[in-house]
Design a protein around this motif. Structure first.
Motif, PDB file in Angstrom:
ATOM      1  N   TRP A   8       0.822  -1.204   0.000  1.00 11.07           N
ATOM      2  CA  TRP A   8       0.000   0.000   0.000  1.00 11.07           C
ATOM      3  C   TRP A   8       0.860   1.260   0.000  1.00 11.07           C
ATOM      4  O   TRP A   8       1.827   1.356   0.761  1.00 11.07           O
ATOM      5  CB  TRP A   8      -0.851   0.060   1.272  1.00 11.07           C
ATOM      6  N   ASP A   9       0.499   2.230  -0.815  1.00  9.38           N
ATOM      7  CA  ASP A   9       0.867   3.605  -0.546  1.00  9.38           C
ATOM      8  C   ASP A   9       0.026   4.071   0.648  1.00  9.38           C
ATOM      9  O   ASP A   9      -0.982   3.442   0.981  1.00  9.38           O
ATOM     10  CB  ASP A   9       0.581   4.456  -1.787  1.00  9.38           C
ATOM     11  N   PHE A  10       0.434   5.152   1.275  1.00 13.74           N
ATOM     12  CA  PHE A  10      -0.284   5.603   2.471  1.00 13.74           C
ATOM     13  C   PHE A  10      -1.091   6.869   2.227  1.00 13.74           C
ATOM     14  O   PHE A  10      -2.314   6.855   2.232  1.00 13.74           O
ATOM     15  CB  PHE A  10       0.704   5.803   3.622  1.00 13.74           C
ATOM     16  N   ASN A  11      -0.419   7.982   1.972  1.00 17.33           N
ATOM     17  CA  ASN A  11      -1.095   9.270   1.857  1.00 17.33           C
ATOM     18  C   ASN A  11      -1.962   9.317   0.604  1.00 17.33           C
ATOM     19  O   ASN A  11      -1.491   9.072  -0.505  1.00 17.33           O
ATOM     20  CB  ASN A  11      -0.077  10.404   1.800  1.00 17.33           C
ATOM     21  N   GLY A  12      -3.234   9.590   0.789  1.00 18.91           N
ATOM     22  CA  GLY A  12      -4.160   9.650  -0.335  1.00 18.91           C
ATOM     23  C   GLY A  12      -4.683   8.307  -0.774  1.00 18.91           C
ATOM     24  O   GLY A  12      -5.595   8.236  -1.599  1.00 18.91           O
TER      25      GLY A  12
END
Length: 212
Positions: A8-12
Protein backbone atom coordinates in the motif's frame (compact mmCIF):
# COMPACT_ATOMS: atom_id res chain seq x y z
CA UNK A 1 -4.70 -16.50 -4.84
CA UNK A 2 -3.39 -14.34 -7.65
CA UNK A 3 -1.24 -12.35 -5.19
CA UNK A 4 0.64 -13.27 -2.04
CA UNK A 5 1.56 -9.66 -1.17
CA UNK A 6 -0.25 -6.33 -1.27
CA UNK A 7 1.83 -3.19 -0.87
CA UNK A 8 0.00 0.00 0.00
CA UNK A 9 0.87 3.61 -0.55
CA UNK A 10 -0.28 5.60 2.47
CA UNK A 11 -1.10 9.27 1.86
CA UNK A 12 -4.16 9.65 -0.34
CA UNK A 13 -4.56 5.88 -0.58
CA UNK A 14 -5.29 4.65 2.94
CA UNK A 15 -5.30 8.08 4.59
CA UNK A 16 -7.74 10.72 3.37
CA UNK A 17 -5.32 13.63 3.73
CA UNK A 18 -5.98 15.63 0.56
CA UNK A 19 -7.54 18.54 2.45
CA UNK A 20 -4.74 18.28 5.00
CA UNK A 21 -2.20 18.82 2.24
CA UNK A 22 -4.13 21.77 0.87
CA UNK A 23 -4.51 23.47 4.25
CA UNK A 24 -0.83 22.96 5.05
CA UNK A 25 0.54 24.38 1.80
CA UNK A 26 -1.99 27.22 1.80
CA UNK A 27 -0.59 28.46 5.10
CA UNK A 28 2.85 28.68 3.51
CA UNK A 29 1.47 30.33 0.38
CA UNK A 30 -0.36 33.02 2.36
CA UNK A 31 2.79 33.79 4.38
CA UNK A 32 4.64 34.46 1.12
CA UNK A 33 1.89 36.40 -0.62
CA UNK A 34 1.29 33.65 -3.16
CA UNK A 35 -2.14 32.55 -4.48
CA UNK A 36 -3.94 29.96 -2.38
CA UNK A 37 -5.17 26.64 -3.72
CA UNK A 38 -8.92 27.21 -3.74
CA UNK A 39 -10.24 23.73 -4.56
CA UNK A 40 -9.42 20.04 -4.46
CA UNK A 41 -9.64 19.98 -8.26
CA UNK A 42 -6.98 22.67 -8.53
CA UNK A 43 -4.77 20.89 -6.02
CA UNK A 44 -4.99 17.60 -7.86
CA UNK A 45 -4.15 19.28 -11.14
CA UNK A 46 -0.83 20.67 -9.82
CA UNK A 47 0.31 18.00 -7.35
CA UNK A 48 3.27 15.96 -8.57
CA UNK A 49 6.47 14.14 -7.69
CA UNK A 50 9.12 15.08 -6.91
CA UNK A 51 7.46 17.38 -4.40
CA UNK A 52 9.94 20.15 -5.11
CA UNK A 53 8.44 20.50 -8.61
CA UNK A 54 4.96 20.80 -7.10
CA UNK A 55 6.19 23.66 -4.92
CA UNK A 56 7.77 25.38 -7.92
CA UNK A 57 4.45 25.17 -9.76
CA UNK A 58 2.78 26.94 -6.85
CA UNK A 59 5.25 29.81 -7.07
CA UNK A 60 7.77 29.11 -4.32
CA UNK A 61 11.10 30.74 -5.17
CA UNK A 62 13.96 28.49 -4.14
CA UNK A 63 16.50 31.20 -4.81
CA UNK A 64 14.98 33.13 -1.91
CA UNK A 65 14.27 30.17 0.36
CA UNK A 66 15.66 26.67 -0.05
CA UNK A 67 13.51 23.58 -0.30
CA UNK A 68 15.40 22.22 2.72
CA UNK A 69 14.23 25.23 4.74
CA UNK A 70 10.65 24.99 3.51
CA UNK A 71 10.08 21.25 3.99
CA UNK A 72 10.17 21.20 7.83
CA UNK A 73 7.76 24.14 7.95
CA UNK A 74 5.30 22.18 5.83
CA UNK A 75 5.78 19.06 7.95
CA UNK A 76 5.01 20.99 11.15
CA UNK A 77 1.80 22.34 9.62
CA UNK A 78 0.87 18.92 8.22
CA UNK A 79 1.34 17.16 11.55
CA UNK A 80 -1.01 19.63 13.19
CA UNK A 81 -3.62 19.54 10.42
CA UNK A 82 -3.55 15.76 9.95
CA UNK A 83 -5.03 15.30 13.42
CA UNK A 84 -8.41 15.90 11.81
CA UNK A 85 -7.80 13.47 8.93
CA UNK A 86 -8.97 9.86 8.95
CA UNK A 87 -8.68 6.64 7.03
CA UNK A 88 -11.00 6.24 4.07
CA UNK A 89 -14.22 4.62 5.24
CA UNK A 90 -13.60 1.33 3.43
CA UNK A 91 -9.95 0.99 4.49
CA UNK A 92 -10.32 -1.26 7.55
CA UNK A 93 -12.67 -3.74 5.93
CA UNK A 94 -10.36 -3.97 2.92
CA UNK A 95 -7.31 -4.54 5.10
CA UNK A 96 -9.31 -7.22 6.94
CA UNK A 97 -10.43 -8.83 3.68
CA UNK A 98 -6.87 -9.09 2.38
CA UNK A 99 -5.57 -10.47 5.66
CA UNK A 100 -8.40 -13.02 5.84
CA UNK A 101 -7.23 -14.43 2.51
CA UNK A 102 -3.73 -15.06 3.82
CA UNK A 103 -2.17 -12.26 1.77
CA UNK A 104 0.64 -10.34 3.45
CA UNK A 105 0.55 -6.54 3.46
CA UNK A 106 3.11 -3.76 3.73
CA UNK A 107 3.16 0.03 3.47
CA UNK A 108 5.68 1.76 1.22
CA UNK A 109 5.51 5.53 1.45
CA UNK A 110 7.38 8.74 0.63
CA UNK A 111 6.66 9.87 4.20
CA UNK A 112 9.61 10.02 6.60
CA UNK A 113 9.93 6.77 8.56
CA UNK A 114 9.27 7.94 12.13
CA UNK A 115 6.43 10.16 10.95
CA UNK A 116 4.90 7.21 9.08
CA UNK A 117 5.26 4.90 12.08
CA UNK A 118 3.56 7.44 14.31
CA UNK A 119 0.64 7.98 11.95
CA UNK A 120 -0.02 4.27 11.50
CA UNK A 121 0.09 3.74 15.26
CA UNK A 122 -2.24 6.67 15.89
CA UNK A 123 -4.69 5.25 13.34
CA UNK A 124 -4.46 1.79 14.92
CA UNK A 125 -3.52 -0.05 11.71
CA UNK A 126 0.21 -0.71 12.15
CA UNK A 127 -0.54 -4.32 13.11
CA UNK A 128 -1.80 -5.14 9.62
CA UNK A 129 1.62 -4.75 8.01
CA UNK A 130 4.61 -7.01 7.73
CA UNK A 131 6.83 -4.03 6.92
CA UNK A 132 6.36 -0.27 7.23
CA UNK A 133 8.73 1.42 4.81
CA UNK A 134 9.29 5.16 4.78
CA UNK A 135 12.06 7.52 3.74
CA UNK A 136 15.03 8.57 5.86
CA UNK A 137 14.25 12.26 5.23
CA UNK A 138 11.28 14.66 5.04
CA UNK A 139 11.78 15.74 1.42
CA UNK A 140 9.49 13.15 -0.27
CA UNK A 141 11.76 12.89 -3.28
CA UNK A 142 11.15 9.29 -4.33
CA UNK A 143 10.34 5.87 -2.93
CA UNK A 144 11.91 3.93 -5.79
CA UNK A 145 14.95 2.95 -3.73
CA UNK A 146 12.65 1.47 -1.08
CA UNK A 147 10.87 -0.52 -3.78
CA UNK A 148 14.12 -1.83 -5.19
CA UNK A 149 15.32 -2.96 -1.77
CA UNK A 150 11.96 -4.59 -0.99
CA UNK A 151 12.07 -6.63 -4.20
CA UNK A 152 15.57 -7.85 -3.37
CA UNK A 153 14.21 -9.20 -0.08
CA UNK A 154 11.13 -10.78 -1.72
CA UNK A 155 12.26 -11.92 -5.17
CA UNK A 156 9.45 -14.41 -5.74
CA UNK A 157 6.42 -12.56 -4.32
CA UNK A 158 3.43 -11.92 -6.56
CA UNK A 159 2.58 -8.33 -5.70
CA UNK A 160 -0.31 -5.91 -6.09
CA UNK A 161 0.63 -2.28 -5.44
CA UNK A 162 -2.20 0.10 -4.47
CA UNK A 163 -1.70 3.83 -4.81
CA UNK A 164 -3.15 7.13 -5.99
CA UNK A 165 -0.44 8.84 -8.11
CA UNK A 166 1.81 8.41 -11.11
CA UNK A 167 4.74 7.83 -8.74
CA UNK A 168 2.92 4.74 -7.50
CA UNK A 169 2.82 3.42 -11.08
CA UNK A 170 6.59 3.97 -11.34
CA UNK A 171 7.09 2.21 -8.02
CA UNK A 172 4.97 -0.76 -9.08
CA UNK A 173 6.89 -1.05 -12.34
CA UNK A 174 10.17 -1.23 -10.43
CA UNK A 175 8.69 -3.89 -8.18
CA UNK A 176 7.45 -5.90 -11.15
CA UNK A 177 4.03 -5.63 -9.51
CA UNK A 178 0.52 -5.16 -10.80
CA UNK A 179 -0.80 -1.71 -9.92
CA UNK A 180 -4.24 -0.29 -9.24
CA UNK A 181 -4.90 3.38 -8.55
CA UNK A 182 -7.68 4.82 -6.41
CA UNK A 183 -9.04 8.06 -7.86
CA UNK A 184 -9.88 9.95 -4.68
CA UNK A 185 -6.37 10.93 -3.61
CA UNK A 186 -3.80 13.45 -4.77
CA UNK A 187 -4.14 13.33 -8.58
CA UNK A 188 -7.19 13.56 -10.87
CA UNK A 189 -8.94 10.54 -12.30
CA UNK A 190 -8.58 11.65 -15.94
CA UNK A 191 -4.81 11.77 -15.55
CA UNK A 192 -4.65 8.46 -13.70
CA UNK A 193 -6.63 6.80 -16.49
CA UNK A 194 -3.92 7.85 -18.96
CA UNK A 195 -1.25 5.83 -17.12
CA UNK A 196 -2.22 2.39 -18.41
CA UNK A 197 -3.26 0.71 -15.15
CA UNK A 198 -6.68 -0.02 -13.61
CA UNK A 199 -8.32 2.91 -11.83
CA UNK A 200 -11.08 2.54 -9.27
CA UNK A 201 -13.16 5.03 -7.26
CA UNK A 202 -12.85 3.07 -4.03
CA UNK A 203 -11.53 -0.17 -2.58
CA UNK A 204 -14.44 -2.29 -3.88
CA UNK A 205 -12.60 -2.53 -7.18
CA UNK A 206 -9.53 -3.81 -5.38
CA UNK A 207 -11.50 -6.52 -3.59
CA UNK A 208 -12.87 -7.69 -6.95
CA UNK A 209 -9.38 -7.69 -8.46
CA UNK A 210 -8.04 -9.84 -5.63
CA UNK A 211 -10.94 -12.27 -5.94
CA UNK A 212 -10.16 -12.97 -9.61
Amino acid sequence: MKYDYVIWDFNGTLLDDVQTGIDSVNALLVERGLPRIESIEKYRSVFRFPIIDYYRTLGFDFEKESFEELAPKWVALYLENVKSASLYGDAIRTLDFIRSHGIKQSVLSATEQSMLNGQLCDLGINGYFEEILGLDNIHALSKLRLADEWRERHPDSRVLFIGDTDHDVQTAELLGADCVLVARGHQPRAYLESLGVPVTDNFDGIVELIKQ
